[in-house]
Design a protein around this motif. Structure first.
Motif, short mmCIF file in Angstrom:
data_model
loop_
_atom_site.label_atom_id
_atom_site.label_comp_id
_atom_site.label_asym_id
_atom_site.label_seq_id
_atom_site.Cartn_x
_atom_site.Cartn_y
_atom_site.Cartn_z
N ARG A 125 0.82 -1.27 -0.11
CA ARG A 125 0.17 0.02 0.07
C ARG A 125 0.86 1.31 0.10
O ARG A 125 0.23 2.44 0.04
CB ARG A 125 -0.94 0.14 1.34
N SER A 126 2.14 1.08 -0.14
CA SER A 126 2.93 2.45 -0.07
C SER A 126 2.74 3.24 -1.09
O SER A 126 2.83 4.50 -0.98
CB SER A 126 4.49 2.02 0.30
N VAL A 127 2.53 2.67 -2.24
CA VAL A 127 2.34 3.74 -3.46
C VAL A 127 1.00 4.47 -3.17
O VAL A 127 1.07 5.64 -3.65
CB VAL A 127 2.23 3.00 -4.71
N ALA A 128 -0.12 3.81 -2.86
CA ALA A 128 -1.08 4.58 -2.55
C ALA A 128 -1.14 5.55 -1.46
O ALA A 128 -1.52 6.77 -1.64
CB ALA A 128 -2.31 3.71 -1.91
N ILE A 129 -0.20 5.50 -0.28
CA ILE A 129 -0.10 6.29 0.60
C ILE A 129 0.77 7.67 -0.01
O ILE A 129 0.43 8.55 0.27
CB ILE A 129 0.73 5.65 1.81
N ALA A 130 1.67 7.19 -0.59
CA ALA A 130 2.53 8.23 -1.37
C ALA A 130 1.83 9.00 -2.38
O ALA A 130 2.14 10.26 -2.47
CB ALA A 130 3.63 7.47 -2.29
N GLY A 131 0.77 8.38 -3.02
CA GLY A 131 -0.09 9.04 -3.87
C GLY A 131 -0.84 10.28 -3.11
O GLY A 131 -1.00 11.50 -3.78
N GLY A 132 -1.34 9.82 -1.76
CA GLY A 132 -1.84 10.90 -1.18
C GLY A 132 -0.97 11.97 -0.68
O GLY A 132 -1.26 13.14 -0.71
N ILE A 133 -0.01 11.60 -0.34
CA ILE A 133 1.08 12.69 0.30
C ILE A 133 1.45 13.64 -0.95
O ILE A 133 1.47 14.79 -0.99
CB ILE A 133 2.51 12.08 0.60
N ALA A 134 1.73 13.03 -2.18
CA ALA A 134 2.01 13.92 -3.57
C ALA A 134 0.77 14.88 -3.80
O ALA A 134 1.06 16.08 -3.88
CB ALA A 134 2.32 12.92 -4.66
N HIS A 135 -0.33 14.10 -3.59
CA HIS A 135 -1.40 15.22 -3.90
C HIS A 135 -1.75 16.24 -2.81
O HIS A 135 -1.75 17.38 -3.34
CB HIS A 135 -2.72 14.17 -3.89
N GLY A 136 -1.48 15.87 -1.51
CA GLY A 136 -1.57 16.68 -0.55
C GLY A 136 -0.56 18.01 -0.54
O GLY A 136 -0.84 18.97 -0.18
N LEU A 137 0.73 17.76 -1.04
CA LEU A 137 1.49 18.79 -1.09
C LEU A 137 1.32 19.68 -2.01
O LEU A 137 1.69 20.84 -1.81
CB LEU A 137 2.95 18.06 -1.60
N GLY A 138 0.61 19.29 -3.20
CA GLY A 138 0.36 20.27 -3.99
C GLY A 138 1.40 20.66 -5.23
O GLY A 138 2.55 20.08 -4.89
N ARG A 139 1.35 21.40 -6.19
CA ARG A 139 2.24 21.88 -7.10
C ARG A 139 3.30 22.62 -6.68
O ARG A 139 3.04 23.47 -5.55
CB ARG A 139 1.60 22.32 -8.27
N ASN A 140 4.41 22.66 -7.08
CA ASN A 140 5.60 23.51 -6.94
C ASN A 140 5.93 23.49 -5.29
O ASN A 140 6.27 24.51 -4.73
CB ASN A 140 5.07 25.07 -7.33
N SER A 141 5.58 22.48 -4.79
CA SER A 141 6.22 22.23 -3.15
C SER A 141 7.38 22.23 -3.12
O SER A 141 7.95 22.38 -1.60
CB SER A 141 5.41 21.02 -2.59
#
Length: 423
Positions: A68-84
């Motif tokens: 499930r690590s990729v799913a978790i990472a997807g949420g983190i990447a999305h939450g960080l937003g663009r140009n983080s």
């Protein structure tokens, strides 16, 4: 070697000769060459031998469930937003890539900005050397000494077919930091499969076999495919800032509760589709505005939309540490389904308990005080549960009636059913 991202790159927690050490060391070098700082990097690891790297990292670390690590990472990447300015990297093994294959494909398909590094040593090393779906023909493991001809999935091809902009397969030998840096720098989803041989199980089960020999003989050849970057997943949601969590509730000091005891437990019992859960949530919101702690727990059959629908609501002046309500003080029963569901509660109820019962229902056998009243006829079938809340509040006076009216008028139902229906 520098120790910017690793606490000590010469003291890693892996078996002697394990390729996981090389992946960690090359990641350190690649990130340093790209100019990242440790807290610019979020490392998401999976279950498996590679995952014990967490304690050796100076970066942010998140350890996921198996696959499930990729799913978790997807949420983190999305939450960080663009140009983080942050970099999300996933470490997982071929076992995790087997279990979580769907997550990898979806992340590639939607172009979540992250890099997935698959440590493919061609077996489940942490659990004794079972084959994964990436174990090639001709590679033996302790539990499959004569590997079948089913062959291995090609995670590079699969990720590319799903839409990954950058995919590569490399041998985990020598200095491959430049290849990792290229993947880390890619603007979008990237995946690198690093081939290894497990020194504990792979070497013993395949004496004399060399990694490059294996890659040549099995067709597991080094490769790289790069596409022009495309919009990230976040672009689809740009401008959408509404939280998935309910708006913050403010305690109304003019509508404070009048709870006679520290804790009151209610059971709402009705039928599916008749607003029982919504009514219970409404009650919980009103209670919070009245300055109370509250919890709400729903019960309904696996097949939603049929049968009973029940909810336990606790109102308390103190923090609630257990959300169960085996002996409710009040039972609000609005339908025959609800009455059937509530029978065990009614059977053990004491004389102190009070039952608000729709007048159409037969009187149950119970020591509790039963108050038949028009709930379904007064407000309609779909609003009977809401009616029971207003009747209970008026009967007990524990919650300020005006607070019920104001909270109701904030909800969607107010545009369909006027609040005067209930007061």
């Amino acid at each position: 070697m520098d120790n910017t991202f690793l606490i000590d790159s010469r003291d890693l927690p892996f078996c002697k000769g394990c390729g996981h050490s090389s992946v960690a060391q090359m990641t350190e070098k690649a990130l340093a060459n790209l100019g990242y700082q440790p807290l610019d990097v979020i490392m998401v690891t999976d279950i498996g031998c590679h995952g014990i790297i967490d304690k050796s990292l100076r970066t942010h670390t998140v350890h996921g469930l198996h696959g499930r690590s990729v799913a978790i990472a997807g949420g983190i990447a999305h939450g960080l937003g663009r140009n983080s300015g942050k970099k999300v990297i996933v470490f997982l093994g071929d076992g995790g890539a087997t279990i979580g294959l769907q997550h990898i494909l979806i992340a590639a398909h939607h172009n979540f900005p992250m890099t997935v590094v698959v440590h493919n040593n061609m077996l489940y090393g942490m659990t004794g050397g079972q084959p994964s779906e990436y174990t090639p023909d001709g590679f033996n493991t302790p539990t499959s000494p004569n590997r079948s001809s089913a062959g291995a999935l090609d995670i590079v091809q699969l990720a590319e077919a799903a839409g990954a902009g950058y995919v590569s397969r490399i041998a985990g030998i020598g200095d491959f930091s430049a290849e990792l840096a290229e993947a880390f720098a890619y603007d979008g989803f990237s995946l690198v499969e690093v081939m290894e041989i497990c020194p504990s199980y792979g070497v013993k089960s395949n004496p004399g076999m060399k990694l490059r020999q294996l890659m040549d003989e099995t067709g597991y050849l080094a490769t790289k495919k790069v596409r022009p970057p495309r919009p990230h997943h976040q672009a689809l949601y740009e401008g959408f800032n509404e939280s998935l969590i309910s708006d913050r509730l403010i305690v109304d000091q003019s509508h404070m509760h009048n709870l006679p005891e520290n804790t009151i437990r209610l059971l709402l019992a009705g039928s599916a589709g008749e607003g029982t859960q919504s009514a219970a949530e409404f009650l919980a919101r009103v209670a919070m505005r009245n300055g109370l702690q509250t919890s709400k727990k729903g019960h309904y059959p696996v097949t939603v939309g049929v049968g009973f629908s029940a909810a336990e609501v606790i109102l308390s002046t103190s923090p609630i540490y257990y959300t169960g309500g085996t002996n409710p003080d009040y039972l609000l029963i609005t339908s025959a389904d609800g009455l059937d569901y509530a029978k065990p509660y009614l059977a053990r109820a004491t004389e102190k308990a009070v039952v608000l019962l729709d007048e159409s229902l037969p009187l149950p056998e119970t020591r509790a005080k039963v108050l038949p009243m028009p709930l379904r006829n007064s407000a309609g079938v779909r609003n009977a549960a809401m009616m029971s809340i207003f009747r209970w509040a008026k009967l007990t006076g524990m919650l300020h009636l005006q607070s019920l009216i104001e909270e109701y008028q904030r909800g969607k139902l107010a545009s369909k059913v006027p609040v005067e229906t209930f007061v």
